[in-house]
Scaffold this motif. Structure first.
Motif, PDB file in Angstrom:
ATOM      1  N   ILE A 170      35.601  32.486  38.632  1.00 47.27           N
ATOM      2  CA  ILE A 170      36.911  31.736  38.477  1.00 47.27           C
ATOM      3  C   ILE A 170      36.729  30.446  38.937  1.00 47.27           C
ATOM      4  N   LEU A 171      37.053  29.211  38.026  1.00 48.32           N
ATOM      5  CA  LEU A 171      37.349  27.746  38.672  1.00 48.32           C
ATOM      6  C   LEU A 171      38.514  27.386  38.302  1.00 48.32           C
ATOM      7  N   ILE A 172      39.323  26.967  39.227  1.00 50.39           N
ATOM      8  CA  ILE A 172      40.562  26.569  39.157  1.00 50.39           C
ATOM      9  C   ILE A 172      40.439  24.723  39.400  1.00 50.39           C
ATOM     10  N   PRO A 173      40.851  23.913  38.756  1.00 56.39           N
ATOM     11  CA  PRO A 173      41.062  22.675  38.895  1.00 56.39           C
ATOM     12  C   PRO A 173      42.213  22.407  39.579  1.00 56.39           C
ATOM     13  N   PHE A 174      42.101  21.516  40.718  1.00 58.83           N
ATOM     14  CA  PHE A 174      43.510  21.249  41.355  1.00 58.83           C
ATOM     15  C   PHE A 174      43.502  19.708  41.810  1.00 58.83           C
ATOM     16  N   SER A 175      44.813  19.348  42.060  1.00 60.08           N
ATOM     17  CA  SER A 175      45.311  18.099  42.540  1.00 60.08           C
ATOM     18  C   SER A 175      45.946  18.048  43.540  1.00 60.08           C
ATOM     19  N   ALA A 176      45.742  17.595  44.836  1.00 62.75           N
ATOM     20  CA  ALA A 176      47.039  17.492  45.740  1.00 62.75           C
ATOM     21  C   ALA A 176      47.979  16.490  45.531  1.00 62.75           C
ATOM     22  N   GLU A 177      47.477  15.407  44.601  1.00 57.39           N
ATOM     23  CA  GLU A 177      48.372  14.422  44.112  1.00 57.39           C
ATOM     24  C   GLU A 177      49.686  15.140  43.074  1.00 57.39           C
ATOM     25  N   THR A 178      49.255  15.807  42.289  1.00 61.13           N
ATOM     26  CA  THR A 178      50.007  16.051  41.325  1.00 61.13           C
ATOM     27  C   THR A 178      50.494  17.697  41.421  1.00 61.13           C
ATOM     28  N   LYS A 179      49.764  18.419  42.173  1.00 57.73           N
ATOM     29  CA  LYS A 179      49.847  19.757  42.493  1.00 57.73           C
ATOM     30  C   LYS A 179      49.718  20.415  41.221  1.00 57.73           C
ATOM     31  N   GLN A 180      49.008  19.970  40.488  1.00 56.10           N
ATOM     32  CA  GLN A 180      48.248  20.717  39.291  1.00 56.10           C
ATOM     33  C   GLN A 180      47.286  21.931  39.542  1.00 56.10           C
ATOM     34  N   GLY A 181      47.648  23.050  39.099  1.00 58.48           N
ATOM     35  CA  GLY A 181      46.617  23.992  39.603  1.00 58.48           C
ATOM     36  C   GLY A 181      47.186  25.020  40.680  1.00 58.48           C
ATOM     37  N   LYS A 182      48.355  24.542  41.424  1.00 57.84           N
ATOM     38  CA  LYS A 182      48.967  25.116  42.480  1.00 57.84           C
ATOM     39  C   LYS A 182      49.484  26.715  42.132  1.00 57.84           C
ATOM     40  N   ASP A 183      50.118  26.688  40.946  1.00 56.34           N
ATOM     41  CA  ASP A 183      50.856  28.129  40.451  1.00 56.34           C
ATOM     42  C   ASP A 183      49.572  28.940  40.275  1.00 56.34           C
ATOM     43  N   GLU A 184      48.485  28.316  39.655  1.00 57.69           N
ATOM     44  CA  GLU A 184      47.452  29.313  39.385  1.00 57.69           C
ATOM     45  C   GLU A 184      46.761  29.848  40.510  1.00 57.69           C
ATOM     46  N   ILE A 185      46.669  29.274  41.587  1.00 60.51           N
ATOM     47  CA  ILE A 185      46.063  29.545  42.775  1.00 60.51           C
ATOM     48  C   ILE A 185      47.006  30.641  43.671  1.00 60.51           C
ATOM     49  N   TRP A 186      48.296  30.320  43.467  1.00 57.97           N
ATOM     50  CA  TRP A 186      49.268  31.366  43.971  1.00 57.97           C
ATOM     51  C   TRP A 186      49.244  32.522  43.349  1.00 57.97           C
ATOM     52  N   THR A 187      49.211  32.566  42.049  1.00 55.37           N
ATOM     53  CA  THR A 187      49.278  33.869  41.252  1.00 55.37           C
ATOM     54  C   THR A 187      48.155  34.585  41.683  1.00 55.37           C
ATOM     55  N   LEU A 188      46.998  33.875  41.483  1.00 53.02           N
ATOM     56  CA  LEU A 188      45.645  34.673  41.918  1.00 53.02           C
ATOM     57  C   LEU A 188      45.722  35.292  43.431  1.00 53.02           C
ATOM     58  N   ILE A 189      46.239  34.661  44.259  1.00 49.74           N
ATOM     59  CA  ILE A 189      46.544  35.107  45.696  1.00 49.74           C
ATOM     60  C   ILE A 189      47.439  36.303  45.672  1.00 49.74           C
ATOM     61  N   GLU A 190      48.383  36.100  45.009  1.00 49.91           N
ATOM     62  CA  GLU A 190      49.548  37.294  44.853  1.00 49.91           C
ATOM     63  C   GLU A 190      48.939  38.377  44.415  1.00 49.91           C
ATOM     64  N   SER A 191      47.958  38.103  43.309  1.00 47.88           N
ATOM     65  CA  SER A 191      47.541  39.529  42.736  1.00 47.88           C
ATOM     66  C   SER A 191      46.599  40.189  43.848  1.00 47.88           C
ATOM     67  N   LEU A 192      45.848  39.388  44.569  1.00 48.18           N
ATOM     68  CA  LEU A 192      44.889  40.005  45.366  1.00 48.18           C
ATOM     69  C   LEU A 192      45.451  40.648  46.671  1.00 48.18           C
ATOM     70  N   MET A 193      46.540  40.039  46.841  1.00 46.04           N
ATOM     71  CA  MET A 193      47.242  40.623  48.018  1.00 46.04           C
ATOM     72  C   MET A 193      47.323  42.129  48.493  1.00 46.04           C
ATOM     73  N   GLY A 194      47.501  42.818  47.350  1.00 46.70           N
ATOM     74  CA  GLY A 194      47.711  44.113  47.343  1.00 46.70           C
ATOM     75  C   GLY A 194      46.375  44.780  47.153  1.00 46.70           C
ATOM     76  N   ASN A 195      45.343  44.141  47.089  1.00 43.29           N
ATOM     77  CA  ASN A 195      44.147  44.944  46.745  1.00 43.29           C
ATOM     78  C   ASN A 195      43.251  45.278  48.044  1.00 43.29           C
ATOM     79  N   ALA A 196      42.213  46.144  47.843  1.00 39.81           N
ATOM     80  CA  ALA A 196      41.409  46.372  48.884  1.00 39.81           C
ATOM     81  C   ALA A 196      40.381  45.244  49.027  1.00 39.81           C
ATOM     82  N   PRO A 197      39.829  44.863  50.115  1.00 42.25           N
ATOM     83  CA  PRO A 197      38.981  43.769  50.134  1.00 42.25           C
ATOM     84  C   PRO A 197      37.891  44.198  49.326  1.00 42.25           C
ATOM     85  N   GLN A 198      37.086  43.063  48.800  1.00 43.83           N
ATOM     86  CA  GLN A 198      36.287  43.222  47.822  1.00 43.83           C
ATOM     87  C   GLN A 198      34.924  43.959  48.252  1.00 43.83           C
ATOM     88  N   GLN A 199      34.551  43.728  49.531  1.00 49.76           N
ATOM     89  CA  GLN A 199      33.511  44.323  50.333  1.00 49.76           C
ATOM     90  C   GLN A 199      33.680  46.023  50.078  1.00 49.76           C
TER      91      GLN A 199
END
Ligand SMILES: Nc1nc2c(ncn2[C@@H]2O[C@H](COP(=O)(O)OP(=O)(O)O)[C@@H](O)[C@H]2O)c(=O)[nH]1
Ligand SMILES: [Mg+2]
Length: 207
Positions: A170-199
């Protein structure tokens, strides 16, 4: 995610014992000045929780930000800072490795690279290192606002190839100026929060 609370809870140096956190951790790695602090501030709607600086190399610690008493952002020290000695670099490297190996709740490691440039040797090493430690790096290509829209696809390809990314990486382009990419990153984080660690998942597959 609605950010109700975000605080710097623990700061670890090379000799520190890391906290044994109960909430999921999401770590951020990348070379100095790539925009790590700006990304963390952007994700948390804060102006200056994580320190941003035009003087790279200041962050020599691993910083744990506790968010909503629900999850942690882990700011890893920036690498590739020319002005420190090999010995200091080696110490930071060991500290990062010790963290990757020891955390029981680390869900994902984000690797930040500047979308304008071909990844450096250090970026490649870090990518492989994260993989080696059992995680699939999620690449965030920062400073998206600094390139023309017409250049995005080309630069994304350059970054993917330069890092030798896995096909389904997964590659997500992001800008701290425009906040583009922010929602995508949060969606990913939220989807991983309930998961077991990758290891752990990988260990289970091997059984
Ligand atoms: N235009 C632009 N500048 C950025 C962006 N992200 C970071 N910067 C700038 O790059 C410099 C380094 O950012 P910082 O977040 O401190 O990087 P860190 O060393 O990786 O934590 C600062 O001057 C930031 O304002 C971005 O998305 N767009
Ligand atoms: Mg920083």
């Amino acid at each position: 995610m609605i950010i109700k609370k975000a605080e710097l809870e623990t700061v670890c140096g090379v000799t520190s014992t890391f906290p044994q956190n109960d909430h999921p951790e999401f770590a951020f790695a990348g070379k100095s000045n790539v925009g790590k602090s700006s990304l963390i501030n952007g994700l948390l709607n804060r102006k200056a929780l994580a320190r941003t600086s035009s003087q790279p190399g200041k962050t020599q610690t691993i910083n744990f930000y506790h968010i909503n008493d629900e999850l942690y952002f882990v700011d890893l020290p920036g690498y590739g800072y020319a002005k420190v000695t090999q010995e200091v670099k080696a110490k930071w490297g060991k500290m990062i490795e010790r963290y990757l190996k020891s955390s029981d709740v680390l869900k994902c490691v984000f690797l930040l690279v500047d979308i304008r440039h071909e990844p450096s040797e250090n970026d490649k090493t870090m990518y492989e290192w994260i993989l080696y430690n059992g995680f699939h790096p999620v690449v965030i290509a920062t400073k998206l606002d600094k390139i023309k829209r017409s250049q995005v696809a080309k630069q994304v390809k350059l970054v993917r190839q330069g890092l030798g990314m896995e096909k389904d990486g997964i590659l997500i382009p992001f800008s701290a100026e425009t906040k583009q990419g922010k929602d995508e990153i949060w969606t990913l984080i939220e989807s991983l929060m309930g998961n077991a660690p990758q290891q752990l998942e990988e260990a289970e597959v091997q059984e």
